[in-house]
Enzyme design. Structure first.
Site, mmCIF file in Angstrom:
data_model
loop_
_atom_site.group_PDB
_atom_site.id
_atom_site.type_symbol
_atom_site.label_atom_id
_atom_site.label_comp_id
_atom_site.label_asym_id
_atom_site.label_seq_id
_atom_site.Cartn_x
_atom_site.Cartn_y
_atom_site.Cartn_z
ATOM 1 N N HIS A 130 -24.621 -137.324 40.443
ATOM 2 C CA HIS A 130 -23.943 -138.583 40.157
ATOM 3 C C HIS A 130 -22.484 -138.575 40.607
ATOM 4 O O HIS A 130 -21.600 -138.970 39.862
ATOM 5 C CB HIS A 130 -23.995 -138.899 38.658
ATOM 6 C CG HIS A 130 -25.339 -139.317 38.179
ATOM 7 N ND1 HIS A 130 -25.610 -139.628 36.858
ATOM 8 C CD2 HIS A 130 -26.509 -139.472 38.836
ATOM 9 C CE1 HIS A 130 -26.877 -139.948 36.731
ATOM 10 N NE2 HIS A 130 -27.451 -139.864 37.916
ATOM 11 N N ALA A 162 -21.063 -146.518 44.862
ATOM 12 C CA ALA A 162 -20.646 -145.619 43.779
ATOM 13 C C ALA A 162 -19.247 -145.050 43.985
ATOM 14 O O ALA A 162 -18.616 -144.601 43.025
ATOM 15 C CB ALA A 162 -21.660 -144.478 43.637
ATOM 16 N N ASN A 174 -27.221 -145.331 39.126
ATOM 17 C CA ASN A 174 -27.888 -146.281 40.012
ATOM 18 C C ASN A 174 -27.727 -147.726 39.531
ATOM 19 O O ASN A 174 -27.377 -148.612 40.322
ATOM 20 C CB ASN A 174 -29.380 -145.916 40.110
ATOM 21 C CG ASN A 174 -29.959 -146.307 41.445
ATOM 22 O OD1 ASN A 174 -29.247 -146.382 42.434
ATOM 23 N ND2 ASN A 174 -31.249 -146.558 41.472
HETATM 24 C C1 LIG Z 1 -31.560 -136.402 43.944
HETATM 25 C C2 LIG Z 1 -30.914 -137.583 43.259
HETATM 26 C C3 LIG Z 1 -31.483 -138.086 42.123
HETATM 27 C C4 LIG Z 1 -30.893 -139.159 41.459
HETATM 28 N N1 LIG Z 1 -31.510 -139.671 40.358
HETATM 29 C C5 LIG Z 1 -30.980 -140.752 39.763
HETATM 30 C C6 LIG Z 1 -31.653 -141.363 38.663
HETATM 31 O O1 LIG Z 1 -32.711 -140.925 38.220
HETATM 32 N N2 LIG Z 1 -31.079 -142.447 38.092
HETATM 33 C C7 LIG Z 1 -29.893 -142.964 38.535
HETATM 34 O O2 LIG Z 1 -29.414 -143.952 37.977
HETATM 35 N N3 LIG Z 1 -29.246 -142.406 39.578
HETATM 36 C C8 LIG Z 1 -29.771 -141.331 40.216
HETATM 37 N N4 LIG Z 1 -29.117 -140.760 41.271
HETATM 38 C C9 LIG Z 1 -27.815 -141.311 41.669
HETATM 39 C C10 LIG Z 1 -27.965 -142.596 42.479
HETATM 40 O O3 LIG Z 1 -29.015 -142.435 43.418
HETATM 41 C C11 LIG Z 1 -26.639 -142.856 43.205
HETATM 42 O O4 LIG Z 1 -25.568 -142.932 42.264
HETATM 43 C C12 LIG Z 1 -26.683 -144.170 43.973
HETATM 44 O O5 LIG Z 1 -27.768 -144.189 44.884
HETATM 45 C C13 LIG Z 1 -25.403 -144.348 44.749
HETATM 46 O O6 LIG Z 1 -25.505 -145.547 45.492
HETATM 47 P P1 LIG Z 1 -24.603 -145.776 46.761
HETATM 48 O O7 LIG Z 1 -24.968 -147.126 47.287
HETATM 49 O O8 LIG Z 1 -23.188 -145.504 46.420
HETATM 50 O O9 LIG Z 1 -25.004 -144.633 47.801
HETATM 51 P P2 LIG Z 1 -26.485 -144.315 48.497
HETATM 52 O O10 LIG Z 1 -27.546 -144.814 47.589
HETATM 53 O O11 LIG Z 1 -26.353 -142.897 48.834
HETATM 54 O O12 LIG Z 1 -26.437 -145.247 49.749
HETATM 55 C C14 LIG Z 1 -25.695 -144.919 50.905
HETATM 56 C C15 LIG Z 1 -26.449 -145.499 52.073
HETATM 57 O O13 LIG Z 1 -25.629 -145.416 53.250
HETATM 58 C C16 LIG Z 1 -26.415 -144.959 54.323
HETATM 59 N N5 LIG Z 1 -25.497 -144.348 55.286
HETATM 60 C C17 LIG Z 1 -24.822 -143.178 55.175
HETATM 61 N N6 LIG Z 1 -24.064 -142.976 56.261
HETATM 62 C C18 LIG Z 1 -24.262 -144.025 57.066
HETATM 63 C C19 LIG Z 1 -23.741 -144.374 58.316
HETATM 64 N N7 LIG Z 1 -22.883 -143.604 58.994
HETATM 65 N N8 LIG Z 1 -24.150 -145.539 58.860
HETATM 66 C C20 LIG Z 1 -25.018 -146.346 58.199
HETATM 67 N N9 LIG Z 1 -25.533 -146.064 56.986
HETATM 68 C C21 LIG Z 1 -25.171 -144.904 56.439
HETATM 69 C C22 LIG Z 1 -27.387 -143.983 53.693
HETATM 70 O O14 LIG Z 1 -28.514 -143.807 54.509
HETATM 71 C C23 LIG Z 1 -27.717 -144.708 52.391
HETATM 72 O O15 LIG Z 1 -28.788 -145.621 52.549
HETATM 73 C C24 LIG Z 1 -29.686 -139.706 41.946
HETATM 74 C C25 LIG Z 1 -29.109 -139.199 43.116
HETATM 75 C C26 LIG Z 1 -29.725 -138.147 43.771
HETATM 76 C C27 LIG Z 1 -29.091 -137.630 45.052
#
Ligand SMILES: Cc1cc2nc3c(=O)[nH]c(=O)nc-3n(C[C@H](O)[C@H](O)[C@H](O)COP(=O)(O)OP(=O)(O)OC[C@H]3O[C@@H](n4cnc5c(N)ncnc54)[C@H](O)[C@@H]3O)c2cc1C
Length: 191
Positions: A130, A162, A174
């Site tokens: 997280h 995040a 999430n």
């Molecule tokens: C193993 C794991 C288990 C988890 N389990 C839970 C859970 O059970 N419950 C919960 O609430 N949270 C969970 N989390 C945390 C949650 O998934 C994250 O907090 C959340 O997904 C963050 O969202 P975000 O949009 O900030 O980043 P992400 O969801 O990481 O999205 C980033 C996106 O940007 C894309 N990207 C990256 N670089 C580039 C680029 N150069 N060009 C274009 N696109 C790019 C990636 O492919 C991705 O799709 C977990 C995380 C992990 C890693």
């Protein structure tokens, strides 16, 4: 060095006899339908991690940024684990669960003092995945984005993920990201 909140640490404590391991780093082989587990986590942690995003030379695709999660860098986070494990044991050893055949997987019944339980946590607890806060939101001038997700000093750029969460929420991240995305959509519609 960008400061961010470290992933919460989570780790094994006790489990029903149907599960051999509840460690977040070694998956639990489920052999029977019922497998109650208790795994305390430090959420939110007091420790702050560091990401050397502005290091010299700067990170590239082949040279990733250096991340220091700083797990258990703050004594308060160790105390939170001690408290969590004590609570898990109190529940596990309660008369209501006596017939469930609870067995402690870790830290194990030999670990009774704070030092050995803390050492166990530092060695075996894993990431809860997280991480937040590398573009932390805030009203002061060192915050990367303001409360409307706008990047300070740049026109027409917002961040909605995040990375803007200033510190790890005690819920999972999430749903929080979904709420930020909804808010971003509202802000853009209102523009
Ligand atoms: C193993 C794991 C288990 C988890 N389990 C839970 C859970 O059970 N419950 C919960 O609430 N949270 C969970 N989390 C945390 C949650 O998934 C994250 O907090 C959340 O997904 C963050 O969202 P975000 O949009 O900030 O980043 P992400 O969801 O990481 O999205 C980033 C996106 O940007 C894309 N990207 C990256 N670089 C580039 C680029 N150069 N060009 C274009 N696109 C790019 C990636 O492919 C991705 O799709 C977990 C995380 C992990 C890693």
């Amino acid at each position: 060095m960008a400061r961010s909140s470290a992933c919460c640490a989570a780790g094994p404590s006790w489990t029903g006899r149907t599960c051999r391991s509840s460690s977040s780093t070694s998956p639990c082989p489920i052999r029977l339908p019922r497998w109650p587990t208790a795994s305390p986590s430090v959420s939110p942690p007091c420790g702050r991690s560091a990401a050397a995003a502005c290091a010299s030379p700067p990170p590239t695709r082949t040279r990733p940024p250096v991340l220091d999660p700083n797990y258990f860098g703050e004594e308060e986070d160790v105390r939170a684990v001690l408290s969590g494990i004590a609570t898990a044991r109190r529940i596990a050893w309660s008369s209501a669960l006596a017939e469930w055949g609870i067995e402690e997987v870790g830290p194990g019944l030999d670990a009774v003092d704070d030092q050995s339980i803390g050492d166990y946590a530092k060695k075996h607890f894993g990431s809860y995945c997280h991480p937040v806060g590398t573009c932390a939101m805030g009203e002061d001038e060192v915050s990367v984005v303001d409360s409307e997700l706008r990047v300070r000093g740049l026109d027409g750029l917002r961040v909605a993920d995040a990375s803007v969460i200033p510190s790890i929420p005690s819920n999972n991240t999430n749903a929080t990201v979904y709420a930020i995305a909804e808010r971003a959509a509202d802000l853009l519609r209102r523009r």
